[in-house]
Design a protein around this motif. Sequence first.
Motif, short mmCIF file in Angstrom:
data_model
loop_
_atom_site.label_atom_id
_atom_site.label_comp_id
_atom_site.label_asym_id
_atom_site.label_seq_id
_atom_site.Cartn_x
_atom_site.Cartn_y
_atom_site.Cartn_z
N LEU A 1 0.84 -1.21 0.00
CA LEU A 1 0.00 0.00 0.00
C LEU A 1 0.87 1.25 0.00
O LEU A 1 0.58 2.22 -0.71
N LEU B 1 -6.39 -3.46 -4.07
CA LEU B 1 -6.27 -3.02 -5.46
C LEU B 1 -7.43 -3.69 -6.20
O LEU B 1 -7.58 -4.91 -6.12
N VAL C 1 -7.02 1.82 -5.84
CA VAL C 1 -6.83 1.27 -4.50
C VAL C 1 -7.85 1.89 -3.56
O VAL C 1 -8.06 3.10 -3.57
#
Length: 272
Positions: free
Chosen positions: A46, A73, A94
């Motif tokens: 991330l 994602l 995301v």
Amino acid sequence: MNADPTTATVPSVLGPVVDVCADLYRWGWAENHAGNLSYRLTDAELAAFPVSDQARGATFESPFPELAGASFLVTAAGSPFRLLVKEPTRHTGVITISADGSAYTVVWGFDGDKRPTSELPAHLRGHQERAKVEPDNRVIMHCHPTNVVALTHVHPLDEAELTRSLWASNSETILAIPRGVGLLPWMVCGTDLIGIESAAKLREASIVIWACHGVLVAGRSVQDAMGVVESVEKAAKTYLLTRGGDRRSITDDQLRELAAAFGIEPPARFLP
Ligand SMILES: [Zn+2]
């Protein structure tokens, strides 16, 4: 942000996801707008995504408390996989789930006002349930493998019978899907119900076949998930190619030999 997935500026996790979506399109398993994928990101993965200034998000109809704080994602709604490979920052994004699991925020991607796949609740339900039996599971993927779909048109819609037919088609199928397949009858897609039923099946098996539609598959990586689809598709194709004549499939005793040789314990309902 450079949209070329081959450059070093793009988070490395994006590459395998884009590649698998391109393969799904190329093999005809994600035609038109079909196909969607979600990948649960680690904290380190991330952190590789530059946080965008978009303050977009939405509230879920039903919350996902067990996924609170998790980030995924996700492929975009209505985005052809054919185009995804060219513009991943538009056709993927995301999201991070809120602390109470009731909503999500877009933290990267979905350029041009794109949104996560409409199947997002089904994916999140799948992640939530699959994690109970496979804590390292990261991927939930949906696609339309042609021969698997065709098989559901002609084969009895019985989970044990279908699993046995797939196992009996190729020696390595039982290795790829040792827990067999989950099978759902024809249902309206995009509904909460198909998501709930699929998530329940994912506690037993890594792949759920939706009759006359496609599959929902779970995996620890995109390669794991794709590998399962490839194996099931190959078995389905072999079954269909040999249908009608005198078939000599792998026998139950031979399946037991395979299971013993590879340390597999097939569920008794599939192989007594
Ligand atoms: Zn579909």
